[in-house]
Design an enzyme around this catalytic site. Structure first.
Site, short mmCIF file in Angstrom:
data_model
loop_
_atom_site.label_atom_id
_atom_site.label_comp_id
_atom_site.label_asym_id
_atom_site.label_seq_id
_atom_site.Cartn_x
_atom_site.Cartn_y
_atom_site.Cartn_z
N VAL A 109 0.84 -1.21 0.00
CA VAL A 109 0.00 0.00 0.00
C VAL A 109 0.87 1.25 0.00
O VAL A 109 0.38 2.36 0.17
CB VAL A 109 -0.92 0.01 1.25
CG1 VAL A 109 -1.91 -1.13 1.21
CG2 VAL A 109 -0.11 -0.05 2.55
N HIS A 127 -4.57 -4.66 -1.60
CA HIS A 127 -4.71 -4.28 -0.19
C HIS A 127 -4.93 -2.78 -0.02
O HIS A 127 -4.81 -2.26 1.08
CB HIS A 127 -3.49 -4.73 0.63
CG HIS A 127 -3.45 -6.21 0.88
ND1 HIS A 127 -2.49 -6.82 1.63
CD2 HIS A 127 -4.29 -7.20 0.48
CE1 HIS A 127 -2.72 -8.13 1.68
NE2 HIS A 127 -3.80 -8.38 0.97
N THR A 213 6.28 -12.42 -0.72
CA THR A 213 5.10 -12.69 0.10
C THR A 213 4.96 -14.19 0.30
O THR A 213 5.30 -14.98 -0.60
CB THR A 213 3.81 -12.13 -0.54
OG1 THR A 213 2.69 -12.56 0.23
CG2 THR A 213 3.63 -12.58 -1.98
#
Ligand SMILES: [Zn+2]
Length: 238
Positions: A109, A127, A213
């Site tokens: 973000v 997100h 991730t």
């Protein structure tokens, strides 16, 4: 690069399949953005010590919006001075080469893809985006740019001034504005987080690169599953 990947890349280019990148916090760590996992996963405010999973929730926002905003303003102030690193730049270069065969699905973000020049059209921020706020009471779906009057460069992390708090009112209903991010107790949707769009992309993807991730949330898992179910391949680099 091994043979199988080269063959698959050739296949994707020939068949106009997408080459998709799914990226997370690990990509921005080199730019100095904390991952809010492990030792960075806490927020200390006054005598209170919150876990990210506890403060980054709609539940907390609905009872203590100012506390939640203190945390977000601190996080926003960190991203404000951060610069894209070579991975962000490389993604932009790959996009330039592949054009519409490229898709970037990001859990970050922090605005660094935008700073690196990635296009809005091929970047899916699942997100949310720190550069926007919206009504915490959902009186409208509209996204507003983050208020410029809020000082991000020299913050006292425990203080929100009266004028800053005023800038965090919804222009329509005067309720609290909220950061435009997916909280721990919220669900992916199309309206804010492009869920349907990225699921569609996953079915057109020949190669999915997962970078930075663990892909622990349900949408990344479904994306990877769809790629495999449509004869694509998935490559990890944590
Ligand atoms: Zn409102």
């Amino acid at each position: 690069m091994d043979e199988r990947i080269i063959e698959q890349l050739k296949f994707c280019l020939k068949k106009k399949k997408k080459i998709t990148f799914l990226v997370g916090a690990g990509l921005s760590a080199e730019s100095g953005i904390p991952t809010f996992r492990g030792k960075d996963g806490y927020w200390v405010s006054g005598s209170k010590n919150y876990k990210a999973e506890e403060i980054g929730t709609f539940k907390m926002f609905s009872v203590a919006s100012k506390e939640v905003w203190k945390w977000f303003l601190y996080r926003k102030s960190v991203t404000e001075i951060a610069r894209p690193n070579q991975s962000h730049v490389l993604l932009k270069e790959i996009e330039n080469t592949l054009e519409d065969q490229f898709a970037l699905i990001s859990q970050n973000v922090d605005g660094l893809h935008k700073k690196a020049g990635s296009s809005e059209k091929r970047t899916f921020l699942i997100h949310g985006d720190f550069d926007y706020v919206r009504c915490g009471d959902e009186c409208t779906n509209e996204l507003y740019p983050f208020p410029k009057s809020i000082n991000l460069l020299d913050r006292d992390k425990d203080v929100i001034t009266e004028s800053e708090w005023k800038a965090l009112r919804c222009p329509k209903c005067q309720e609290d504005l909220r950061p435009h991010v997916l909280w721990f107790d919220e669900y992916y949707d199309e309206k804010y987080f492009k869920r349907d769009s990225v699921l569609k992309i996953s079915k057109q993807t020949g190669i999915l690169f997962i970078i930075g991730t663990s892909g622990a949330t349900n949408l990344p898992q479904t994306i990877a599953h769809n790629v495999l179910a449509n004869s694509g391949i998935v490559l990890f680099r944590i």
